[in-house]
Write a protein that holds these residues in place. Structure first.
Motif, short mmCIF file in Angstrom:
data_model
loop_
_atom_site.label_atom_id
_atom_site.label_comp_id
_atom_site.label_asym_id
_atom_site.label_seq_id
_atom_site.Cartn_x
_atom_site.Cartn_y
_atom_site.Cartn_z
N VAL A 1 0.84 -1.21 0.00
CA VAL A 1 0.00 0.00 0.00
C VAL A 1 0.87 1.25 0.00
O VAL A 1 0.56 2.24 -0.68
CB VAL A 1 -0.95 -0.01 1.21
CG1 VAL A 1 -1.75 1.29 1.27
CG2 VAL A 1 -1.90 -1.20 1.14
N LEU A 2 1.97 1.24 0.75
CA LEU A 2 2.84 2.41 0.81
C LEU A 2 3.47 2.74 -0.54
O LEU A 2 3.89 3.89 -0.77
CB LEU A 2 3.95 2.18 1.85
CG LEU A 2 3.50 2.26 3.32
CD1 LEU A 2 4.59 1.73 4.23
CD2 LEU A 2 3.16 3.71 3.69
N GLN A 3 3.53 1.78 -1.43
CA GLN A 3 4.12 2.01 -2.74
C GLN A 3 3.14 2.67 -3.72
O GLN A 3 3.53 3.08 -4.82
CB GLN A 3 4.63 0.68 -3.32
CG GLN A 3 5.82 0.12 -2.56
CD GLN A 3 6.21 -1.28 -3.00
OE1 GLN A 3 5.37 -2.04 -3.48
NE2 GLN A 3 7.47 -1.63 -2.82
N ASP A 4 1.87 2.75 -3.31
CA ASP A 4 0.85 3.34 -4.17
C ASP A 4 0.53 4.77 -3.73
O ASP A 4 0.56 5.08 -2.54
CB ASP A 4 -0.44 2.51 -4.13
CG ASP A 4 -0.28 1.18 -4.83
OD1 ASP A 4 0.67 1.03 -5.63
OD2 ASP A 4 -1.10 0.28 -4.58
N VAL B 1 -11.67 11.05 -6.09
CA VAL B 1 -12.59 10.25 -6.91
C VAL B 1 -11.90 9.56 -8.07
O VAL B 1 -12.52 8.75 -8.76
CB VAL B 1 -13.75 11.13 -7.45
CG1 VAL B 1 -14.56 11.69 -6.29
CG2 VAL B 1 -13.21 12.27 -8.32
N HIS B 2 -10.62 9.85 -8.29
CA HIS B 2 -9.93 9.21 -9.39
C HIS B 2 -9.57 7.76 -9.05
O HIS B 2 -9.82 7.28 -7.94
CB HIS B 2 -8.68 10.00 -9.81
CG HIS B 2 -7.78 10.36 -8.68
ND1 HIS B 2 -7.21 9.44 -7.83
CD2 HIS B 2 -7.32 11.58 -8.27
CE1 HIS B 2 -6.45 10.05 -6.95
NE2 HIS B 2 -6.50 11.36 -7.19
N THR B 3 -8.95 7.07 -10.01
CA THR B 3 -8.67 5.65 -9.86
C THR B 3 -7.83 5.35 -8.63
O THR B 3 -8.11 4.41 -7.86
CB THR B 3 -7.97 5.11 -11.12
OG1 THR B 3 -8.81 5.33 -12.25
CG2 THR B 3 -7.66 3.62 -10.98
N GLY C 1 -11.11 1.51 -1.46
CA GLY C 1 -11.44 0.09 -1.43
C GLY C 1 -10.67 -0.65 -0.36
O GLY C 1 -11.22 -1.55 0.31
N ARG C 2 -9.39 -0.29 -0.18
CA ARG C 2 -8.59 -0.94 0.85
C ARG C 2 -9.12 -0.62 2.25
O ARG C 2 -9.15 -1.48 3.14
CB ARG C 2 -7.13 -0.51 0.71
CG ARG C 2 -6.43 -1.20 -0.46
CD ARG C 2 -5.10 -0.58 -0.76
NE ARG C 2 -4.30 -1.46 -1.63
CZ ARG C 2 -3.36 -1.03 -2.45
NH1 ARG C 2 -3.08 0.27 -2.53
NH2 ARG C 2 -2.67 -1.89 -3.20
N GLU D 1 -6.99 9.58 6.05
CA GLU D 1 -6.83 8.23 6.60
C GLU D 1 -5.42 7.68 6.34
O GLU D 1 -4.82 7.94 5.29
CB GLU D 1 -7.85 7.27 5.99
CG GLU D 1 -9.29 7.61 6.30
CD GLU D 1 -9.96 8.40 5.20
OE1 GLU D 1 -11.20 8.38 5.12
OE2 GLU D 1 -9.23 9.08 4.43
N ASN D 2 -4.93 6.92 7.30
CA ASN D 2 -3.65 6.23 7.18
C ASN D 2 -3.92 4.89 6.48
O ASN D 2 -4.14 3.86 7.12
CB ASN D 2 -3.04 6.01 8.56
CG ASN D 2 -1.65 5.42 8.52
OD1 ASN D 2 -1.20 4.91 7.50
ND2 ASN D 2 -0.95 5.48 9.65
N VAL D 3 -3.92 4.92 5.14
CA VAL D 3 -4.41 3.78 4.38
C VAL D 3 -3.59 2.52 4.64
O VAL D 3 -4.13 1.42 4.81
CB VAL D 3 -4.44 4.10 2.87
CG1 VAL D 3 -4.98 2.91 2.08
CG2 VAL D 3 -5.28 5.33 2.60
#
Length: 389
Positions: free
Chosen positions: A29-32, A39-41, A48-49, A242-244
């Motif tokens: 996740v940190l790499q994204d 609202v973008h991809t 979603g995560r 949020e801390n995804v």
């Protein structure tokens, strides 16, 4: 280096090692890129995560998915839950007082957002179990208030009679908060069966990331007023981006706990082995909370004449990590408020040591502890030893 000389970690109640699959998920996740509010991809992927993790944490608690609010950890979760101001479908209402047990974690002892004048302490018996009669006497004539009792004690592992407390709360129209930080991964969590209006969690106690917790409500219509205000994140219940990655890790750990819950018998066997070993070495060993329901992963004990502070240093020199109590107070030389509330004398309380096991604890860790302990006793108080052992 031999396996026997490797460091042994027996302080899971303070914080469990991160599970490898949690770490791997967080790195991914940190790499994204992506803000979950976009609202973008990339933003939708982050969202979603978060929602996948929310669903996993909700399943862990037997709650609705929308009932879960992610926060920065157990302390923030408790601060959020311990609020005089609540909302019912957006309409504010207020709770009069806070009734909390004498053995709560320091983050509850402070009273959250209730002023000190509006707080009352519920006594416990010699095992650390809430005195239900005293609780009823305190709450029976009070205006609608909040009762806060932990599911299981962080120092002794003693489990509280939650359904009985919930019944009293319902009888007198009070709200009920359960600090479930030590429960996750050690006992089943069911917000409905417990009768709790709100429960609180912390991910790092069962192999998730540090700095991540949750507030879980039974009814999504009735929630505590936000502690962190700002944007509309977390359904307006907790402002801030949020801390995804940490949320994703929390979700992975929650799934692992649900899978592990099918069989916890090994913890019972390890605890029995540990307690038998302690008594073999020192017959006068005091095990706090013995004789009542306790978490299978926790043993809090003392040996007369051995100070916890000295024993901790001796264990550390042997590369064995244990605790003298809760991690939030382990930097201080003081008597546990939990043991004091249980009526334990000061000298005995100052010798309290806590062993807490977790997802990566096996027989070899307990055997290593029991190998080291007699040597430490011989150095610190040889008269306590069982000479026949």
């Amino acid at each position: 280096m031999s396996r026997r000389s490797e460091p042994v970690y027996l302080d899971h109640n303070a914080g469990a090692p991160m599970r490898p699959d949690v770490r791997d998920a967080m790195i991914t996740v940190l790499q994204d890129a992506g803000n979950a509010s976009s609202v973008h991809t990339h933003g939708r992927k982050a969202r979603g995560r978060i929602e996948e993790a929310r669903e996993a944490v909700a399943r862990l608690c037997g709650a609705k998915t929308r009932a879960v609010t992610f926060v920065s950890g157990g302390t923030e979760a408790n601060m959020t839950a311990l609020a005089p101001a609540w909302q019912d479908q957006g309409t504010p209402f207020y709770l009069d007082k806070l009734f909390r047990s004498a053995v709560e974690h320091p983050s509850v002892v402070t009273g959250g957002r209730f002023p000190a004048i509006d707080q009352a302490v519920v006594p416990v018996d010699s095992h650390g179990v809430v005195d239900l009669g005293a609780l009823e006497d305190l709450i029976k004539d009070a205006a609608p208030s909040l009762i806060s009792v932990m599911a299981a004690n962080n120092e002794t592992g003693v489990i509280e009679p939650l359904s009985d407390i919930a019944a009293l709360a319902a009888k007198y129209s009070h709200f009920f908060h359960v600090d479930a930080v030590q429960a996750a991964g050690r006992m089943p969590i069911d917000i409905e069966a417990w009768g709790a209006d709100v429960i609180t969690l912390s991910a790092h106690k069962f192999g998730g990331p540090q700095g991540m917790g949750a507030v879980v409500v039974r009814s999504t219509a009735r929630v505590p007023a936000p502690l962190m205000v700002g944007g509309g994140q977390e359904n307006w219940r907790r402002g801030g981006t949020e801390n995804v990655s940490a949320i994703a890790g929390f979700g992975i750990a929650a799934k692992a706990v649900l899978e592990d819950a099918a069989d916890t018998s090994h913890f019972s066997a390890l605890r029995e082995k540990l307690e038998d070993g302690l008594r073999t070495v020192c017959p006068e060993t005091v095990i706090f909370g013995e004789g009542t329901d306790r978490l299978v992963n926790t043993v809090c004990f003392a040996v007369p004449g051995i100070a916890a502070e000295t024993a901790l240093i001796a264990f550390d020199l042997e590369r064995v990590s244990v605790s003298s109590g809760s991690a939030c107070s382990s930097g201080k030389v003081s008597v546990s408020h939990v043991l004091t509330a249980m009526g334990v004398d000061e000298d005995t309380a100052r010798g309290a040591l806590r062993i807490s096991m977790g997802w990566d604890t096996g027989t070899q860790e307990i055997e290593r502890f029991l190998e080291v302990w007699p040597k430490i006793v011989d150095r610190l108080n040889p008269e306590a030893r069982n000479k026949a052992a």
